[in-house]
Design an enzyme around this catalytic site. Structure first.
Site, short mmCIF file in Angstrom:
data_model
loop_
_atom_site.label_atom_id
_atom_site.label_comp_id
_atom_site.label_asym_id
_atom_site.label_seq_id
_atom_site.Cartn_x
_atom_site.Cartn_y
_atom_site.Cartn_z
CE LYS A 164 -3.76 2.44 0.13
NZ LYS A 164 -3.70 3.57 0.97
CD GLU A 171 -2.88 7.94 -3.68
OE1 GLU A 171 -3.38 6.80 -3.62
OE2 GLU A 171 -2.90 8.72 -2.71
O1 LIG Z 1 -4.27 6.06 1.11
C1 LIG Z 1 -4.86 6.98 0.60
C2 LIG Z 1 -5.20 6.96 -0.84
O2 LIG Z 1 -4.67 5.85 -1.48
C3 LIG Z 1 -5.21 8.13 1.46
O3 LIG Z 1 -6.13 8.99 0.88
C4 LIG Z 1 -3.99 8.85 1.93
O4 LIG Z 1 -4.29 9.68 3.01
C5 LIG Z 1 -3.34 9.69 0.86
O5 LIG Z 1 -2.02 9.98 1.23
P1 LIG Z 1 -1.48 11.47 1.45
O6 LIG Z 1 -2.35 12.08 2.53
O7 LIG Z 1 -0.06 11.30 1.88
O8 LIG Z 1 -1.65 12.19 0.14
#
Ligand SMILES: O=C(CO)[C@H](O)[C@H](O)COP(=O)(O)O
Length: 292
Positions: A164, A171
């Site tokens: 993850k 992401e």
């Molecule tokens: O796990 C997630 C999406 O996949 C969460 O929305 C996570 O909080 C996003 O990460 P960040 O706050 O560091 O942008």
């Protein structure tokens, strides 16, 4: 089957609903009594028949640690704890040992899907022994998207959260790439409708994706994102990805740059760029801009 669910926020609340829709019994506990089915962790544990499965869906770090500490005192040998939060994968081995001493199993599970998961399903990446994973499998099956993919037993304890973490690193970099392309398109006069360019990319292109669809949603709500400030927080997974890259000597320039871009977004004025300006001025007499 029966599940205890701790944490009924944006993620946990919808997960309870999706699991119930699949025909399972979920007893939920949250500090907010308006959403909770029971009023304490003890009541939650007492209301489940053994051997129990309790899914923890609270913020990573101190909140997860204190919940696991408390569950270690309340649960019995043969029970299982699942940590479905965005915990750092290095915490998982510690939690497995802490619970294992009491005969309680542990599975770590990375969950992706956000507020859309209730309808679309949640992508799941879990780590743990085959025996513990098999016990939780009906819940994984209820949460996962309909279809062939969307869940994986990634490996031993820690593997779920590691997977993850890398997912979130990707992401970061994907979002950064869309954001950079969007800024460049907005900058030039020749492109007259950036939103429509993004929309057109949703079909047929190499870069179509759910994040792109969400970018189009955001532009439909606020065409030039005028209402937003250019400020982005981070919750830790990007940092942990970069740390893991350093530990393993794996080059991650795109993910690292996207993390650093978020840090830069939090500065009104860049201290390092003041130094750059000062040095250019020192060695070349290049003009600087002074504060007004
Ligand atoms: O796990 C997630 C999406 O996949 C969460 O929305 C996570 O909080 C996003 O990460 P960040 O706050 O560091 O942008």
């Amino acid at each position: 089957m029966e599940l205890g669910l701790v944490g009924l926020g944006k993620m946990g609340g919808n997960m309870r609903e999706r699991i119930r829709r699949a025909g399972h019994t979920v007893i939920g506990y949250d500090r907010n009594p308006d959403v909770a089915d029971v009023h304490s962790l003890k009541e939650l544990v007492d209301s489940l028949e053994g051997p129990r499965v309790v899914w923890v869906m609270v913020p990573a770090g101190a909140a997860t640690q204190s919940t696991i500490d408390e569950l270690a005192e309340l649960l019995s040998p043969g029970d299982i704890v699942v940590d479905g939060g965005n915990s750092r994968w290095t915490d998982d081995e510690r939690h497995a040992v802490e619970l294992g001493i009491k005969g309680i199993g542990f599975v770590d599970c990375g969950v992706s899907g956000g507020v859309w998961g209730l309808e679309n399903g949640y992508a799941l990446m879990y780590g743990g022994t085959a025996e513990h994973v098999a016990r939780v499998q009906p819940i994984f099956d209820a949460l996962k998207p309909v279809g062939e993919f969307g869940s994986v037993h990634a490996g031993k304890v820690g593997a779920g959260h590691f997977a993850k973490m890398v997912h979130n690193g990707i992401e970061y970099a994907m979002m950064q790439a869309y954001a950079e392309g969007w800024e460049l398109l907005e900058k030039v006069d020749s492109v007259t409708d950036v939103r429509e360019v993004f929309r057109s990319w949703q079909e047929g292109t190499v870069i179509r994706s759910w994040l792109l669809d969400l970018a189009v949603n955001a532009l439909d709500e606020d065409e030039h994102l005028d209402k937003l400030r250019g400020f982005a927080q981070d919750s830790g997974e990007g940092r942990w990805t970069v740390e893991a890259a350093i530990d393993n000597a794996v080059p991650l320039p795109a993910i690292t740059a996207s993390l650093f871009a978020r840090f830069a977004s939090r500065q009104d004025d860049s201290p390092q760029m003041k130094m750059i300006a000062a040095l250019r001025n020192q060695f070349g007499g290049h003009a600087v801009e002074n504060k007004k």
